[in-house]
Design a protein around this motif. Structure first.
Motif, PDB file in Angstrom:
ATOM      1  N   HIS A   1      -6.591   6.735   3.772  1.00 35.82           N
ATOM      2  CA  HIS A   1      -5.416   6.239   4.828  1.00 35.82           C
ATOM      3  C   HIS A   1      -4.629   7.456   5.269  1.00 35.82           C
ATOM      4  O   HIS A   1      -3.780   7.233   6.149  1.00 35.82           O
ATOM      5  N   THR A   2      -4.557   8.407   4.838  1.00 30.29           N
ATOM      6  CA  THR A   2      -3.663   9.470   5.034  1.00 30.29           C
ATOM      7  C   THR A   2      -3.935  10.218   6.531  1.00 30.29           C
ATOM      8  O   THR A   2      -5.213  10.669   6.795  1.00 30.29           O
ATOM      9  N   LYS A   3      -2.969  10.454   7.029  1.00 26.25           N
ATOM     10  CA  LYS A   3      -2.996  10.784   8.388  1.00 26.25           C
ATOM     11  C   LYS A   3      -2.150  11.899   8.540  1.00 26.25           C
ATOM     12  O   LYS A   3      -0.896  12.041   8.376  1.00 26.25           O
ATOM     13  N   GLU A   4      -2.725  13.319   9.229  1.00 23.79           N
ATOM     14  CA  GLU A   4      -1.962  14.441   9.393  1.00 23.79           C
ATOM     15  C   GLU A   4      -0.937  14.228  10.712  1.00 23.79           C
ATOM     16  O   GLU A   4      -1.493  13.532  11.707  1.00 23.79           O
ATOM     17  N   ILE A   5       0.041  15.054  10.482  1.00 18.74           N
ATOM     18  CA  ILE A   5       0.821  14.828  11.974  1.00 18.74           C
ATOM     19  C   ILE A   5       0.527  15.935  12.863  1.00 18.74           C
ATOM     20  O   ILE A   5       0.442  17.079  12.368  1.00 18.74           O
ATOM     21  N   LYS A   6       0.168  15.731  14.091  1.00 18.73           N
ATOM     22  CA  LYS A   6      -0.205  16.796  15.082  1.00 18.73           C
ATOM     23  C   LYS A   6       0.865  17.457  15.505  1.00 18.73           C
ATOM     24  O   LYS A   6       2.080  17.153  15.186  1.00 18.73           O
ATOM     25  N   LYS A   7       0.782  18.499  16.323  1.00 13.21           N
ATOM     26  CA  LYS A   7       1.844  19.326  17.025  1.00 13.21           C
ATOM     27  C   LYS A   7       2.984  18.608  17.660  1.00 13.21           C
ATOM     28  O   LYS A   7       4.033  18.967  17.664  1.00 13.21           O
ATOM     29  N   ASP A   8       2.224  17.479  18.307  1.00 10.85           N
ATOM     30  CA  ASP A   8       3.179  16.864  19.236  1.00 10.85           C
ATOM     31  C   ASP A   8       3.949  15.489  18.657  1.00 10.85           C
ATOM     32  O   ASP A   8       4.702  14.698  19.127  1.00 10.85           O
ATOM     33  N   GLY A   9       3.777  15.714  17.150  1.00 11.49           N
ATOM     34  CA  GLY A   9       4.543  14.689  16.329  1.00 11.49           C
ATOM     35  C   GLY A   9       3.682  13.175  16.395  1.00 11.49           C
ATOM     36  O   GLY A   9       4.288  12.372  15.495  1.00 11.49           O
ATOM     37  N   THR A  10       2.600  13.104  16.909  1.00 14.00           N
ATOM     38  CA  THR A  10       1.804  11.818  16.583  1.00 14.00           C
ATOM     39  C   THR A  10       0.905  11.992  15.507  1.00 14.00           C
ATOM     40  O   THR A  10       0.408  13.133  15.149  1.00 14.00           O
ATOM     41  N   PRO A  11       0.593  10.906  14.941  1.00  9.98           N
ATOM     42  CA  PRO A  11      -0.599  10.939  13.693  1.00  9.98           C
ATOM     43  C   PRO A  11      -1.661  11.054  14.303  1.00  9.98           C
ATOM     44  O   PRO A  11      -2.229  10.642  15.095  1.00  9.98           O
ATOM     45  N   ALA A  12      -2.506  11.911  13.577  1.00  7.87           N
ATOM     46  CA  ALA A  12      -4.141  11.913  13.877  1.00  7.87           C
ATOM     47  C   ALA A  12      -4.782  11.146  13.198  1.00  7.87           C
ATOM     48  O   ALA A  12      -4.305  10.173  12.269  1.00  7.87           O
ATOM     49  N   LYS A  13      -6.384  11.083  13.504  1.00  8.52           N
ATOM     50  CA  LYS A  13      -7.159  10.071  12.807  1.00  8.52           C
ATOM     51  C   LYS A  13      -7.283  10.542  11.554  1.00  8.52           C
ATOM     52  O   LYS A  13      -7.173  11.851  10.996  1.00  8.52           O
ATOM     53  N   PRO A  14      -7.601   9.752  10.399  1.00 12.19           N
ATOM     54  CA  PRO A  14      -7.830  10.013   8.956  1.00 12.19           C
ATOM     55  C   PRO A  14      -9.135  10.734   8.851  1.00 12.19           C
ATOM     56  O   PRO A  14     -10.097  10.538   9.708  1.00 12.19           O
ATOM     57  N   LEU A  36     -10.711  11.800   5.917  1.00 14.61           N
ATOM     58  CA  LEU A  36     -11.363  11.481   4.695  1.00 14.61           C
ATOM     59  C   LEU A  36     -11.802  10.059   4.721  1.00 14.61           C
ATOM     60  O   LEU A  36     -11.258   9.086   5.316  1.00 14.61           O
ATOM     61  N   LYS A  37     -13.077   9.755   4.260  1.00 10.95           N
ATOM     62  CA  LYS A  37     -13.733   8.569   4.102  1.00 10.95           C
ATOM     63  C   LYS A  37     -13.720   7.934   2.846  1.00 10.95           C
ATOM     64  O   LYS A  37     -13.660   6.698   2.752  1.00 10.95           O
ATOM     65  N   GLU A  38     -13.477   8.824   1.922  1.00 11.41           N
ATOM     66  CA  GLU A  38     -13.567   8.337   0.387  1.00 11.41           C
ATOM     67  C   GLU A  38     -12.736   9.470  -0.438  1.00 11.41           C
ATOM     68  O   GLU A  38     -12.997  10.585  -0.239  1.00 11.41           O
ATOM     69  N   THR A  39     -12.128   8.817  -1.476  1.00 12.22           N
ATOM     70  CA  THR A  39     -11.481  10.040  -2.514  1.00 12.22           C
ATOM     71  C   THR A  39     -11.655   9.084  -3.719  1.00 12.22           C
ATOM     72  O   THR A  39     -11.681   8.035  -4.018  1.00 12.22           O
ATOM     73  N   SER A  40     -11.252  10.167  -4.616  1.00  5.46           N
ATOM     74  CA  SER A  40     -11.114   9.658  -6.293  1.00  5.46           C
ATOM     75  C   SER A  40     -10.212  10.735  -7.006  1.00  5.46           C
ATOM     76  O   SER A  40     -10.489  11.837  -7.216  1.00  5.46           O
ATOM     77  N   TYR A  41      -8.909  10.385  -7.184  1.00  9.37           N
ATOM     78  CA  TYR A  41      -7.904  11.248  -7.656  1.00  9.37           C
ATOM     79  C   TYR A  41      -8.001  10.752  -9.284  1.00  9.37           C
ATOM     80  O   TYR A  41      -8.002   9.548  -9.648  1.00  9.37           O
ATOM     81  N   ASN A  42      -7.521  11.793  -9.998  1.00  4.20           N
ATOM     82  CA  ASN A  42      -7.490  11.557 -11.523  1.00  4.20           C
ATOM     83  C   ASN A  42      -6.783  12.795 -12.000  1.00  4.20           C
ATOM     84  O   ASN A  42      -6.702  13.935 -11.431  1.00  4.20           O
ATOM     85  N   ARG A  46       0.807  -1.269   0.061  1.00  7.54           N
ATOM     86  CA  ARG A  46      -0.088  -0.118  -0.038  1.00  7.54           C
ATOM     87  C   ARG A  46       0.767   1.161  -0.139  1.00  7.54           C
ATOM     88  O   ARG A  46       0.652   2.184  -0.739  1.00  7.54           O
ATOM     89  N   LEU A  47       2.004   1.288   0.812  1.00  5.17           N
ATOM     90  CA  LEU A  47       2.892   2.419   0.917  1.00  5.17           C
ATOM     91  C   LEU A  47       3.562   2.543  -0.450  1.00  5.17           C
ATOM     92  O   LEU A  47       3.883   3.696  -1.084  1.00  5.17           O
ATOM     93  N   VAL A  48       3.992   1.626  -1.000  1.00  2.85           N
ATOM     94  CA  VAL A  48       4.693   1.340  -2.308  1.00  2.85           C
ATOM     95  C   VAL A  48       3.648   2.121  -3.428  1.00  2.85           C
ATOM     96  O   VAL A  48       4.122   2.950  -4.242  1.00  2.85           O
ATOM     97  N   ASN A  49       2.329   1.759  -3.510  1.00  2.00           N
ATOM     98  CA  ASN A  49       1.369   2.369  -4.349  1.00  2.00           C
ATOM     99  C   ASN A  49       1.263   3.546  -4.300  1.00  2.00           C
ATOM    100  O   ASN A  49       1.096   4.456  -5.264  1.00  2.00           O
ATOM    101  N   ILE A  50       1.266   4.165  -3.019  1.00  5.23           N
ATOM    102  CA  ILE A  50       0.821   5.768  -2.854  1.00  5.23           C
ATOM    103  C   ILE A  50       1.955   6.422  -3.286  1.00  5.23           C
ATOM    104  O   ILE A  50       1.700   7.366  -3.800  1.00  5.23           O
ATOM    105  N   ASN A  51       3.140   5.975  -2.782  1.00  4.39           N
ATOM    106  CA  ASN A  51       4.308   6.460  -3.043  1.00  4.39           C
ATOM    107  C   ASN A  51       4.606   6.762  -4.663  1.00  4.39           C
ATOM    108  O   ASN A  51       4.986   7.759  -5.043  1.00  4.39           O
ATOM    109  N   ASN A  52       4.245   5.621  -5.539  1.00  3.51           N
ATOM    110  CA  ASN A  52       4.202   5.759  -6.945  1.00  3.51           C
ATOM    111  C   ASN A  52       3.178   6.849  -7.262  1.00  3.51           C
ATOM    112  O   ASN A  52       3.548   7.290  -8.243  1.00  3.51           O
ATOM    113  N   LYS A  53       2.112   6.812  -6.654  1.00  5.65           N
ATOM    114  CA  LYS A  53       0.828   7.590  -7.348  1.00  5.65           C
ATOM    115  C   LYS A  53       1.392   9.018  -7.016  1.00  5.65           C
ATOM    116  O   LYS A  53       1.170   9.937  -7.804  1.00  5.65           O
ATOM    117  N   VAL A  54       2.118   9.358  -5.771  1.00  7.64           N
ATOM    118  CA  VAL A  54       2.453  10.820  -5.328  1.00  7.64           C
ATOM    119  C   VAL A  54       3.384  11.109  -6.435  1.00  7.64           C
ATOM    120  O   VAL A  54       3.731  12.245  -6.831  1.00  7.64           O
TER     121      VAL A  54
END
Length: 263
Positions: A176-189, A191-197, A45-53
């Motif tokens: 699956h994207t999680k933003e990083i909070k000020k304390d350095g820990t990941p926040a909850k996602p 987004l529930k659904e996305t469509s990139y094109n 999953r990480l490889v696929n998202i990195n390739n998409k980015v």
């Protein structure tokens, strides 16, 4: 350990991106070849998202610049689509209107978009389109479902850096994207659904691939270029180091025009 290098060239060589990584087919000096392991589902999953980015960033480098338009179409609560299929129809209908306006001005339309449904039910569409002078006005008039936010890419700090890494990551967010909070820990996602094109008129050339003898500790720009970014990390599947750096050709000095006096 051998190093594999890929060279990508954008805008007829004005921008060059170098991607280097240790070749996992070879062991360290004096050791046997490394046995391949099947990647886990999370690693893939990480490889696929990195390739998409990466593909998104490459399209941004080839077809866009910092003066182009980044924006968001928002939905009023009454116009929220029931599902992604309906949201896609809204985008397709609207982008047809935008394309017609570009054709009226004898310009070609390039676009990247991500339709996002938040965990609380709100919908919006992020977009990047090439600027043609009155782009923000065109995007505003075309959208009938709510409001709009539009700005030059360079004027939006949350998405702008010179090699478009931040913008590419922003435009390819998913559930699956999680933003990083000020304390350095990941926040909850969020987004529930996305469509990139992206629009279909943005092909990319294949890179030139080389194998090098060793990993260089320092990178140097090519003659006539300057480095705008360096990114280093660990490949989530192979566990080996990788490095990416982007360089831009120096602008040619303006020639002085000598005026001849009439006598």
């Amino acid at each position: 350990m051998a190093t594999r290098r890929k060279e990508y060239r954008f805008r007829n060589g004005k921008i060059i991106e170098i991607e280097e990584n240790h070749d996992g087919n070879y062991g360290a000096p004096g050791q046997k070849r490394i046995k391949k392991k099947k990647p886990t589902e999370e690693q893939m999953r990480l490889v696929n998202i990195n390739n998409k980015v990466k593909r998104c960033r490459h399209k941004l480098l080839e077809y866009f610049n910092a003066g182009d338009c980044f924006g968001t179409w928002t939905y009023s609560q009454a116009n929220r689509p029931p599902d992604m299929k309906a949201a896609l129809k809204d985008f397709q209908k609207t982008i047809r209107i935008v394309r017609i306006e570009y054709k009226k001005r004898n310009r070609e339309l390039f676009w990247i978009r991500n339709i996002e449904r938040g965990t609380k039910g709100a919908w919006h569409i992020h977009f990047v389109v090439n600027e043609i002078g009155d782009t923000a006005s065109i995007m505003q008039k075309a959208w009938k479902k709510g409001g709009i936010y539009a700005v030059e890419i360079r004027n939006e700090p949350k998405v702008y850096d010179e090699d478009f890494s931040k913008l590419a990551a922003y435009m390819t967010k998913d559930e699956h994207t999680k933003e990083i909070k000020k304390d350095g820990t990941p926040a909850k996602p969020r987004l529930k659904e996305t469509s990139y094109n992206t629009s279909r008129n943005m092909p990319l050339k294949k890179p030139h691939v080389d194998k090098l003898v060793r990993w260089k500790n320092e990178v140097k720009p090519r003659k006539g270029y300057y480095i705008i970014s360096i990114h280093e990390g660990i490949n989530p599947v192979t566990g080996f180091k990788y490095r990416r750096y982007t360089m831009v050709r120096f602008p040619e000095p303006k020639r002085k025009v000598q005026l001849k006096r009439r006598i």
